[in-house]
Write an enzyme that holds these catalytic residues in place. Structure first.
Site, PDB file in Angstrom:
ATOM      1  N   ASN A   9       0.908  -1.201  -0.304  1.00  0.00           N
ATOM      2  CA  ASN A   9       0.147  -0.100   0.023  1.00  0.00           C
ATOM      3  C   ASN A   9       0.831   1.153   0.051  1.00  0.00           C
ATOM      4  OD1 ASN A   9      -1.875   2.080   0.407  1.00  0.00           O
ATOM      5  ND2 ASN A   9      -2.549   1.423   2.687  1.00  0.00           N
ATOM      6  N   LYS A  11       0.094   4.303  -0.138  1.00  0.00           N
ATOM      7  CA  LYS A  11      -0.584   5.602   0.413  1.00  0.00           C
ATOM      8  C   LYS A  11      -0.315   6.754  -0.357  1.00  0.00           C
ATOM      9  CE  LYS A  11       0.154   3.466   4.820  1.00  0.00           C
ATOM     10  NZ  LYS A  11       0.245   3.347   6.248  1.00  0.00           N
ATOM     11  N   HIS A  95      -9.420   0.797   5.049  1.00  0.00           N
ATOM     12  CA  HIS A  95      -8.205   0.887   5.563  1.00  0.00           C
ATOM     13  C   HIS A  95      -8.353   1.822   6.943  1.00  0.00           C
ATOM     14  CE1 HIS A  95      -3.973   2.165   6.569  1.00  0.00           C
ATOM     15  NE2 HIS A  95      -3.547   1.089   5.873  1.00  0.00           N
ATOM     16  N   GLU A  97      -6.761   4.076   7.987  1.00  0.00           N
ATOM     17  CA  GLU A  97      -6.661   5.597   7.930  1.00  0.00           C
ATOM     18  C   GLU A  97      -7.693   6.144   7.164  1.00  0.00           C
ATOM     19  OE1 GLU A  97      -2.757   5.495   5.859  1.00  0.00           O
ATOM     20  OE2 GLU A  97      -1.844   4.777   7.627  1.00  0.00           O
ATOM     21  N   GLU A 167      -5.026  -5.484  10.478  1.00  0.00           N
ATOM     22  CA  GLU A 167      -3.961  -4.334  10.864  1.00  0.00           C
ATOM     23  C   GLU A 167      -4.173  -3.803  12.202  1.00  0.00           C
ATOM     24  OE1 GLU A 167      -2.045  -3.142   6.763  1.00  0.00           O
ATOM     25  OE2 GLU A 167      -3.796  -1.863   7.191  1.00  0.00           O
ATOM     26  N   GLY A 173       2.715   1.916  10.667  1.00  0.00           N
ATOM     27  CA  GLY A 173       3.783   3.028  10.676  1.00  0.00           C
ATOM     28  C   GLY A 173       4.328   3.448  11.978  1.00  0.00           C
ATOM     29  N   SER A 213       3.850  -2.693  10.097  1.00  0.00           N
ATOM     30  CA  SER A 213       5.409  -2.766  10.171  1.00  0.00           C
ATOM     31  C   SER A 213       5.901  -3.823   9.817  1.00  0.00           C
ATOM     32  CB  SER A 213       5.718  -2.178  11.721  1.00  0.00           C
ATOM     33  OG  SER A 213       5.471  -0.877  11.893  1.00  0.00           O
TER      34      SER A 213
HETATM   35  C1  PEP Z   1      -0.506  -0.095   6.157  1.00  0.00           C
HETATM   36  O1  PEP Z   1      -0.834   1.139   6.219  1.00  0.00           O
HETATM   37  O2  PEP Z   1      -1.234  -0.808   5.640  1.00  0.00           O
HETATM   38  C2  PEP Z   1       0.609  -0.590   6.977  1.00  0.00           C
HETATM   39  C3  PEP Z   1       0.764  -1.960   7.106  1.00  0.00           C
HETATM   40  O3  PEP Z   1       1.616   0.354   6.861  1.00  0.00           O
HETATM   41  P1  PEP Z   1       3.247   0.016   7.637  1.00  0.00           P
HETATM   42  O4  PEP Z   1       3.744  -1.259   7.037  1.00  0.00           O
HETATM   43  O5  PEP Z   1       4.007   1.048   7.130  1.00  0.00           O
HETATM   44  O6  PEP Z   1       2.852  -0.161   9.040  1.00  0.00           O
END
Ligand code: PEP
Length: 253
Positions: A9, A11, A95, A97, A167, A173, A213
């Site tokens: 992703n 973003k 997601h 976010e 997630e 992040g 992460s």
């Molecule tokens: C995400 O935003 O879906 C995500 C998992 O981000 P990150 O891997 O940077 O934690």
């Protein structure tokens, strides 16, 4: 059949030249075949060029969101029909976010999952709890609620095309990865919930991804767990080399 999926992703990152160079490097490194399904989600303006750059390769292109209607007076939105027209195959839905920043709710997540399926797009439906919910002991009921509401009125046949991404919001992040045991616990909860809503055989065929992460150094332990079938990756998907390390180290079951 349950597939191993490694999805990136991007973003709101990468200008056109970065999309070009990153996808060229990635497709070169991946070669002509891949045991894992590889998906990249760039921003809307570069979807067409991303599809062109990955044509004939094992890399599939996803959108990061979409509206549920085909067309109409929805300023600033993009429809599933438009994504299909561009050659996009997957779409990330719900997601965290978007749930937090754009007020996306389970009811709209459900409308989007249904619309994606109706158009032949593979929805990657996200769920996840906050640290506060986890610490209060509300994680399981929250996740089960997101799964039940997000999948409302999805038929068993359609369910075979849905991908779930767990997630935990506290791990996105932040550099804080859930331990493989924590991620497995929740992915198993999700699979049991799908089994309760449908049946065990169908639940066993659904790909459930972990996101938060993920890196080349932790993907093997995560995907070595019984109920984790891949990853949704943010930061570590932006550079081809980092993303390749995840693809290469993923355990294919
Ligand atoms: C995400 O935003 O879906 C995500 C998992 O981000 P990150 O891997 O940077 O934690």
């Amino acid at each position: 059949m349950r597939k191993t999926i490694i999805a990136g992703n991007w973003k709101m990152n990468h200008l056109g030249s970065d999309v070009d160079s990153t996808l060229k490097a990635l497709t070169k490194a991946v070669g002509t075949s891949s045991k894992a399904e590889i998906v990249i989600a760039p921003v809307f303006p570069y979807l067409a060029s991303a599809v062109a750059l990955t044509k004939g390769t094992p890399v599939r292109i996803a959108a990061q969101n979409m509206h549920w209607k085909d067309k109409g007076a929805y300023t600033g939105e993009v429809s599933p029909a438009m994504l299909v027209d561009l050659g996009v195959s997957h779409v990330i839905i719900g997601h965290s976010e978007r749930r937090m920043d754009c007020n996306e709710r389970d009811a709209t997540v459900n409308l989007k999952v249904k619309a994606a399926l109706a158009h032949g797009l593979t929805p990657i439906m996200c769920c996840g709890e906050t640290l506060e919910q986890r610490e209060k002991g509300d994680m399981q009921s929250w996740i089960e609620g997101q799964i039940e509401k997000g999948l409302a009125a999805i038929t068993p046949e359609q369910m075979r095309s849905v991908v779930i991404a767990y997630e935990p919001i506290w791990a996105i992040g932040t550099g804080k990865t859930a331990s493989a045991a924590q991620a497995e616990e929740v992915c198993a909860i999700i699979r049991r919930k799908i089994a309760a809503l449908y049946d065990r055989a169908l639940a066993d065929d659904v790909s459930i991804l972990y996101g938060g992460s993920v890196k080349g150094g932790n993907i093997a332990e995560l995907t070595g767990s019984a109920d984790i079938d891949g990853a949704l990756v943010g930061g570590a998907s932006l550079q081809a080399e980092d993303f390749m390390a995840i693809i290469d180290n993923a355990v294919i079951k």
